[in-house]
Enzyme design. Structure first.
Site, PDB file in Angstrom:
ATOM      1  N   HIS A   1      -7.450  -3.320   4.687  1.00  0.00           N
ATOM      2  CA  HIS A   1      -6.894  -1.963   4.606  1.00  0.00           C
ATOM      3  C   HIS A   1      -7.653  -1.158   3.558  1.00  0.00           C
ATOM      4  CE1 HIS A   1      -4.413   0.941   2.388  1.00  0.00           C
ATOM      5  NE2 HIS A   1      -3.796   1.197   3.528  1.00  0.00           N
ATOM      6  N   ASN A   2      -7.862  -1.759   2.382  1.00  0.00           N
ATOM      7  CA  ASN A   2      -8.540  -1.038   1.318  1.00  0.00           C
ATOM      8  C   ASN A   2     -10.016  -0.813   1.627  1.00  0.00           C
ATOM      9  OD1 ASN A   2      -6.042  -1.393   0.122  1.00  0.00           O
ATOM     10  ND2 ASN A   2      -6.894  -1.792  -1.891  1.00  0.00           N
TER      11      ASN A   2
ATOM     12  N   GLU B   1     -10.051   2.048   3.771  1.00  0.00           N
ATOM     13  CA  GLU B   1      -9.733   3.200   2.907  1.00  0.00           C
ATOM     14  C   GLU B   1     -10.979   3.702   2.182  1.00  0.00           C
ATOM     15  OE1 GLU B   1      -7.567   3.475  -1.375  1.00  0.00           O
ATOM     16  OE2 GLU B   1      -6.368   2.566   0.219  1.00  0.00           O
TER      17      GLU B   1
ATOM     18  N   SER C   1       0.834  -1.204   0.000  1.00  0.00           N
ATOM     19  CA  SER C   1       0.000   0.000   0.000  1.00  0.00           C
ATOM     20  C   SER C   1       0.863   1.245   0.000  1.00  0.00           C
ATOM     21  CB  SER C   1      -0.923   0.019   1.219  1.00  0.00           C
ATOM     22  OG  SER C   1      -1.716   1.202   1.205  1.00  0.00           O
TER      23      SER C   1
ATOM     24  N   LYS D   1      -4.395  -6.698   3.469  1.00  0.00           N
ATOM     25  CA  LYS D   1      -4.395  -5.592   2.499  1.00  0.00           C
ATOM     26  C   LYS D   1      -5.815  -5.292   2.017  1.00  0.00           C
ATOM     27  CE  LYS D   1      -2.784  -2.614  -0.546  1.00  0.00           C
ATOM     28  NZ  LYS D   1      -3.743  -2.519  -1.630  1.00  0.00           N
TER      29      LYS D   1
END
Length: 474
Positions: free
Chosen positions: A185-186, A189, A128, A182
């Site tokens: 995380h997105n 986000e 990222s 990940k």
């Protein structure tokens, strides 16, 4: 010829920048791209760094020290599988393949097992930070073969972002754990960006603020507990002028947001695991709705534009919005970490949630002051089931809930769509309510489908004949 310490396949922007990062830290890297002309073009721009071109996969393998370490920076999906198959004839047992693209974690689990059966070590590594992060230091989340990570860790620690003197990389867990982290995380986000965009909508539509005023507000918020990369760049965006029209450039950008799938994967995983993550899901749906620009224009003409609300105290409302944004962000992060916990149970991963929060403090898109508080909360309570229950966050949410309700009410009176704020408040209210209306849902299920129910006053499973004369179920 001196052999390279690592290889990289795929010279799109992310691949190029990651290769430059690696070479810039003194590691020799051999690069390959399917379009061979890109190799020469890239070599012409490396400025004497230890970057070596390979014009076939066999040549790439021959240029690498043993065990070979090869990073794949190719499009997620079938392209990764095809590249792995093309590489296998040139690899030996204990060589390492690192998939650093945005792959689905289930694919990484499958590839890990497949390659292990052929003696090849595999890491599925979430990266990222975008183009700048790849070049200057990303946050990296490698999962898969632990021994492979130990071999690569000296390099990864050098090229990773640094936060408070610590590299933003660590071994996450087995098989697909790195790519799953990940993905979450997105998902966070997506939610973070949606909440910020809704704050912008409210400030623009209700208070009628200019781009310059918006920039000043977000600048001031970035000096508070809201300090983060996304709030920082939002302030910067509002200060940029369009060279052609002289208007704020943000006003010239079409209001249709794109997406690459990781937010959707987060929502799908939440449904599969049975974890409530409404703010993360609503952020995905909001992007889907934004893409229907023509339909929205037609609906505006038919159904009418949102109403204008009465005058409100500007200073007071901006402060309430700041508090509401921070509270909503806490709720969104809580949903993300709850998903990590459920996935760890489902897939047998041993995830360190406090450490994951620290990995996201630098290099990545959601880097924020909030993450240090989340890490500290898990350090105090390793078995914390939801970060909203941590003492510090519980206090913030309790103190901010009136501001959240005022912001949502004002927005709704102005007929503004703010699904991020609304869902975050609903998540908070639903989570802290000891008794929900689901007893009626379960009664309905038993009525029409004999699905049974449990009672609050005794053990066991029950079924009742709910129908009365004249009210037979159909």
């Amino acid at each position: 010829m001196k052999k390279a310490e690592i290889g990289l396949i795929g010279l799109a922007v992310m691949g190029e920048n990651l290769a430059l990062n690696i070479a810039g830290k003194g590691f020799g890297i051999a690069v390959y791209n399917r379009t061979l002309a890109k190799i020469d073009d890239f070599l012409d721009r490396t400025g004497g760094l230890p970057v070596y071109g390979a014009y076939s996969l066999q040549e790439l393998a021959e240029q690498l020290v043993s065990p070979r370490r090869i990073i794949l920076m190719v499009k997620a999906g079938q392209a990764v599988d095809e590249m792995i198959e093309q590489l296998l004839p040139f690899l030996q047992p204990d060589d390492i393949i690192i998939d650093a693209g945005n792959s689905h974690f289930a694919d990484s689990r499958r590839r890990f097992a497949y390659l292990a059966g052929r003696g090849i070590r595999f890491l599925g590594m979430g990266v990222s930070g975008g183009e700048e992060g790849a070049l200057k230091g990303p946050s990296m989340m490698p999962g898969g073969d632990r021994a492979a990570y130990e071999i690569l860790s000296p390099l990864l620690m050098k090229i990773a972002a640094q936060a408070e003197g610590e590299p933003c990389v660590d071994y996450i867990g087995a098989d697909g754990a790195g790519h799953y982290v990940k993905t979450i995380h997105n998902g966070i986000e997506y939610a973070d960006m949606q909440l910020i965009s809704e704050a912008y909508l409210v400030l623009r539509e209700i208070l009628g603020l200019s781009a310059e005023e918006l920039a000043d507000i977000f600048d001031s918020w970035n000096k508070s507990e809201l300090e983060s990369y996304l709030v920082e760049i939002t302030a910067n965006i509002f200060r940029v002028r369009d060279q052609e029209s002289g208007l704020p450039l943000v006003d010239m950008v079409l209001d249709a947001a794109g997406q690459k799938g990781t937010g959707r994967w987060t929502a799908e995983s939440a449904l599969e695991l049975g974890v409530p993550a409404p703010t993360l899901a609503e952020a995905v749906f909001a992007r889907c709705l934004s893409a229907k620009k023509e339909e929205r224009l037609s609906a505006e003409a038919l159904l009418g534009k949102p109403a204008k609300i009465r005058a409100i105290d500007r200073t007071d409302f901006i402060e309430k919005l700041r508090k509401a944004l921070y509270a909503a962000k806490i709720c969104a992060y809580a949903q993300g970490f709850a998903l990590l916990q459920a996935a760890a149970d489902e897939y047998g991963w041993r995830l360190d949630y406090g450490r994951i929060a620290l990995l996201w403090r630098g290099g990545c898109i959601i880097r924020a002051r909030l993450l240090s508080e989340i890490s500290a909360s898990f350090a105090k309570q390793p078995d914390l089931s939801n970060i909203m229950l941590a003492h510090g966050f519980a206090h913030v949410l309790q103190a901010s809930q009136d501001a959240c309700r005022d912001v949502v009410c004002v927005a709704k009176q102005a007929e503004l769509s703010i699904p991020g704020f609304s869902s975050a408040l609903d998540y908070y209210d639903g989570y802290r309510r000891g008794r929900s209306p689901a007893n009626l849902i379960q009664a309905q299920r038993d009525y029409f489908g004999a699905h049974t129910y449990q009672r609050v006053d005794k053990e066991g499973v029950f079924h009742s004949q709910w129908s009365m004369a004249g009210h037979e179920p159909r």
